[in-house]
Write a protein that holds these residues in place. Structure first.
Motif, PDB file in Angstrom:
ATOM      1  N   ILE A 346       0.833  -1.211   0.000  1.00 59.04           N
ATOM      2  CA  ILE A 346       0.000   0.000   0.000  1.00 59.04           C
ATOM      3  C   ILE A 346       0.871   1.266   0.000  1.00 59.04           C
ATOM      4  N   VAL A 347       0.439   2.268  -0.757  1.00 56.67           N
ATOM      5  CA  VAL A 347       1.115   3.572  -0.757  1.00 56.67           C
ATOM      6  C   VAL A 347       0.078   4.692  -0.708  1.00 56.67           C
ATOM      7  N   SER A 348       0.494   5.808  -0.114  1.00 57.85           N
ATOM      8  CA  SER A 348      -0.377   6.981  -0.027  1.00 57.85           C
ATOM      9  C   SER A 348       0.139   8.043  -0.992  1.00 57.85           C
ATOM     10  N   LEU A 349      -0.699   8.392  -1.970  1.00 57.13           N
ATOM     11  CA  LEU A 349      -0.321   9.424  -2.945  1.00 57.13           C
ATOM     12  C   LEU A 349      -0.565  10.806  -2.333  1.00 57.13           C
ATOM     13  N   PRO A 350       0.033  11.850  -2.891  1.00 60.46           N
ATOM     14  CA  PRO A 350      -0.168  13.193  -2.326  1.00 60.46           C
ATOM     15  C   PRO A 350      -1.649  13.541  -2.206  1.00 60.46           C
ATOM     16  N   MET A 351      -2.043  14.072  -1.079  1.00 54.51           N
ATOM     17  CA  MET A 351      -3.437  14.457  -0.812  1.00 54.51           C
ATOM     18  C   MET A 351      -3.433  15.414   0.371  1.00 54.51           C
ATOM     19  N   PHE A 352      -3.669  16.682   0.098  1.00 52.25           N
ATOM     20  CA  PHE A 352      -3.771  17.678   1.177  1.00 52.25           C
ATOM     21  C   PHE A 352      -4.526  18.896   0.663  1.00 52.25           C
ATOM     22  N   TYR A 353      -4.965  19.736   1.600  1.00 54.84           N
ATOM     23  CA  TYR A 353      -5.890  20.838   1.302  1.00 54.84           C
ATOM     24  C   TYR A 353      -5.324  21.830   0.277  1.00 54.84           C
ATOM     25  N   ALA A 354      -4.024  22.123   0.363  1.00 54.20           N
ATOM     26  CA  ALA A 354      -3.450  23.138  -0.527  1.00 54.20           C
ATOM     27  C   ALA A 354      -3.089  22.569  -1.901  1.00 54.20           C
ATOM     28  N   MET A 355      -3.361  21.297  -2.100  1.00 53.63           N
ATOM     29  CA  MET A 355      -2.992  20.658  -3.356  1.00 53.63           C
ATOM     30  C   MET A 355      -3.925  21.116  -4.490  1.00 53.63           C
ATOM     31  N   THR A 356      -3.371  21.176  -5.698  1.00 56.41           N
ATOM     32  CA  THR A 356      -4.134  21.653  -6.862  1.00 56.41           C
ATOM     33  C   THR A 356      -4.358  20.512  -7.864  1.00 56.41           C
ATOM     34  N   PHE A 357      -5.205  20.777  -8.850  1.00 63.07           N
ATOM     35  CA  PHE A 357      -5.413  19.819  -9.942  1.00 63.07           C
ATOM     36  C   PHE A 357      -4.096  19.544 -10.672  1.00 63.07           C
ATOM     37  N   ILE A 358      -3.274  20.582 -10.810  1.00 66.17           N
ATOM     38  CA  ILE A 358      -1.983  20.414 -11.496  1.00 66.17           C
ATOM     39  C   ILE A 358      -1.112  19.407 -10.743  1.00 66.17           C
ATOM     40  N   ASP A 359      -1.159  19.472  -9.406  1.00 67.06           N
ATOM     41  CA  ASP A 359      -0.402  18.508  -8.596  1.00 67.06           C
ATOM     42  C   ASP A 359      -0.900  17.080  -8.838  1.00 67.06           C
ATOM     43  N   VAL A 360      -2.229  16.929  -8.945  1.00 68.04           N
ATOM     44  CA  VAL A 360      -2.800  15.597  -9.218  1.00 68.04           C
ATOM     45  C   VAL A 360      -2.344  15.130 -10.600  1.00 68.04           C
ATOM     46  N   GLU A 361      -2.355  16.049 -11.558  1.00 69.89           N
ATOM     47  CA  GLU A 361      -1.931  15.701 -12.924  1.00 69.89           C
ATOM     48  C   GLU A 361      -0.470  15.252 -12.957  1.00 69.89           C
ATOM     49  N   ARG A 362       0.383  16.009 -12.260  1.00 72.56           N
ATOM     50  CA  ARG A 362       1.805  15.629 -12.167  1.00 72.56           C
ATOM     51  C   ARG A 362       1.962  14.227 -11.590  1.00 72.56           C
ATOM     52  N   THR A 363       1.222  13.973 -10.521  1.00 73.51           N
ATOM     53  CA  THR A 363       1.324  12.676  -9.848  1.00 73.51           C
ATOM     54  C   THR A 363       0.874  11.551 -10.777  1.00 73.51           C
ATOM     55  N   CYS A 364      -0.240  11.768 -11.482  1.00 72.27           N
ATOM     56  CA  CYS A 364      -0.773  10.717 -12.347  1.00 72.27           C
ATOM     57  C   CYS A 364       0.128  10.469 -13.550  1.00 72.27           C
ATOM     58  N   MET A 365       0.769  11.535 -14.043  1.00 65.24           N
ATOM     59  CA  MET A 365       1.711  11.347 -15.149  1.00 65.24           C
ATOM     60  C   MET A 365       2.910  10.515 -14.689  1.00 65.24           C
ATOM     61  N   ALA A 366       3.396  10.804 -13.496  1.00 64.22           N
ATOM     62  CA  ALA A 366       4.534  10.040 -12.963  1.00 64.22           C
ATOM     63  C   ALA A 366       4.131   8.575 -12.759  1.00 64.22           C
ATOM     64  N   ILE A 367       2.925   8.337 -12.257  1.00 63.17           N
ATOM     65  CA  ILE A 367       2.458   6.960 -12.043  1.00 63.17           C
ATOM     66  C   ILE A 367       2.381   6.210 -13.366  1.00 63.17           C
ATOM     67  N   ARG A 368       1.945   6.916 -14.392  1.00 68.83           N
ATOM     68  CA  ARG A 368       1.859   6.306 -15.726  1.00 68.83           C
ATOM     69  C   ARG A 368       3.255   5.841 -16.187  1.00 68.83           C
ATOM     70  N   GLU A 369       4.259   6.676 -15.904  1.00 73.97           N
ATOM     71  CA  GLU A 369       5.641   6.306 -16.259  1.00 73.97           C
ATOM     72  C   GLU A 369       6.123   5.113 -15.443  1.00 73.97           C
ATOM     73  N   VAL A 370       5.781   5.121 -14.158  1.00 71.11           N
ATOM     74  CA  VAL A 370       6.330   4.112 -13.240  1.00 71.11           C
ATOM     75  C   VAL A 370       5.598   2.763 -13.373  1.00 71.11           C
ATOM     76  N   LEU A 371       4.258   2.812 -13.471  1.00 72.74           N
ATOM     77  CA  LEU A 371       3.497   1.557 -13.494  1.00 72.74           C
ATOM     78  C   LEU A 371       3.080   1.119 -14.908  1.00 72.74           C
ATOM     79  N   GLY A 372       3.268   2.014 -15.875  1.00 75.65           N
ATOM     80  CA  GLY A 372       2.910   1.673 -17.256  1.00 75.65           C
ATOM     81  C   GLY A 372       1.462   1.974 -17.561  1.00 75.65           C
TER      82      GLY A 372
END
Ligand SMILES: *Cc1c(COP(=O)(O)O)cnc(C)c1O
Length: 372
Positions: A346-372
């Motif tokens: 199990i892992v916890s992805l970034p999630m906090f009040y000051a986070m933006t949609f751009i931060d979610v997009e960055r995270t999901c793009m990185a996950i796409r690279e890492v997990l395929g």
């Protein structure tokens, strides 16, 4: 290079900072008017039930166990997938921790396994709402009633979560919250307990401060062994500022979670072999956004590769029963296989009040690279 994106971060607004400064200048910095005001606000939110605050979520649960009279020889059932505090408090009062495995979908304790673990010595259940996701609360309290068990809800992560429209904390037996720095609302460190009766409130106040009670017009007495667990007015001033934003914070986290689902895509699980959390935008406060990794990558490898994208990943939690302290009490590998599997991946992805949609997009793009 993008800035580092942590998995969690508190946001303290300027009004709250000003209120802390005002408290510091007031000359009253320990428990006082701010604590009373914070407890009143919490009590209103929890439907008028009595609430007392403490200096950690951990001692809040320990005090609930003491109020319930749980101690030597008593068994208390809880989940292996939680912060170790949840089981440590059972040992702290001299009772016996009994684990029940989790449900692989919700990652919360499996209530059928709770029922199977009940013996004549069972006195209480400590359910944990991982990531702020409640259990089937009707089923939980049906079991508690059937076997005459106390419930100390470890709702450390669940402030703002609801069940059938009612806030977690507004119904049930004892409900314990934490305001540690990473929780949805914080006091830097702190906790709160929702209680049932005036008698329990008296005990909570005693356990919180050396067992001291008022007796007579000018005297005090000590008739139980209490500790030093009171919240300060500095902490309560932070809590009041945070509490004012609770609805906003919960709403924003739910929107971020929805954005994660959208960007990871409907075929994410099929494509990667990873498991998403249940899609719940009504009850869960999205304290964490957790995925379970496929066996094709280890957690340290995943964390390392995400770090290369400047993205922080947390992990919550290692199975408690496999820590040395618990192995020494007879627990071992293989006893709770679902907890062990989830606890490994199990892992916890970034999630906090000051986070933006751009931060979610960055995270999901990185996950796409890492997990395929
Ligand atoms: C944070 C947390 C605790 C402990 O709370 P503290 O305020 O750090 O003592 C206990 N259980 C769970 C599930 C938590 O997330």
């Amino acid at each position: 290079m993008n800035h580092f994106l942590p998995f969690s971060k508190p946001t303290i607004d300027e009004a709250t900072i000003a209120s802390v400064a005002e408290t510091l200048r007031s000359g009253w910095i320990t428990s006082g008017p701010k604590v009373a005001e914070f407890e009143k606000k919490l009590s209103e939110y929890f439907g008028g039930r009595p609430v007392r605050t403490f200096n950690s979520g951990t001692c809040t649960m320990e005090i609930a166990l003491r109020i319930a009279g749980i101690g030597a020889g008593d068994e208390v059932i809880t989940t292996p997938i939680s912060w170790v505090a949840t089981a440590n408090v059972i040992l702290e009062v001299g009772a016996i921790p009994v684990f029940a495995d989790i449900d692989p979908v919700t990652r919360n304790i499996d209530l059928d396994k709770v029922e199977a673990a009940i013996t004549s010595r069972t006195r209480a259940i400590i359910p944990v709402y991982l990531a702020g996701r409640p259990l089937d609360m009707d089923k939980l309290y049906a079991i508690a009633e059937k076997y005459k068990l106390r419930v100390i809800e470890d709702a450390a992560q669940a402030i703002g979560s609801t069940w059938q429209g009612k806030p977690i904390g507004s119904f049930g037996d004892f409900i314990s919250f934490s305001f540690q720095a990473n929780k949805n609302i914080t006091t830097s460190e702190g906790g709160a307990l929702v209680l049932n009766t005036p008698e329990e409130v008296v005990l909570a106040e005693k356990y919180r401060l050396q067992g001291v009670s008022r007796s007579g017009w000018d005297g005090i007495d000590v008739d139980v062994l209490g500790g030093k667990y009171n919240m300060t007015d500095i902490a309560a001033a932070i809590g009041l500022g945070q509490f004012a934003k609770l609805q906003d914070i919960t709403a924003h986290r739910r929107v971020l979670a929805q954005h994660y689902f959208k960007l990871l895509g409907v075929d994410f699980e099929k494509r990667t072999g990873a498991q998403l959390p249940p899609k719940d935008f009504a009850n869960t406060n999205w304290h964490l956004f957790q995925i379970v990794l496929p066996d094709t990558i280890t957690r340290p490898q995943f964390m390392e590769r995400m770090k290369a994208f400047n993205i922080g990943v947390g992990f919550h939690y290692a199975p408690i029963h496999l820590f040395t302290l618990y192995r020494e009490r007879g627990f071992k590998e293989g006893m709770f296989p679902i907890s062990e599997q989830v606890g490994r991946q199990i892992v916890s992805l970034p999630m906090f009040y000051a986070m933006t949609f751009i931060d979610v997009e960055r995270t999901c793009m990185a996950i796409r690279e890492v997990l395929g």
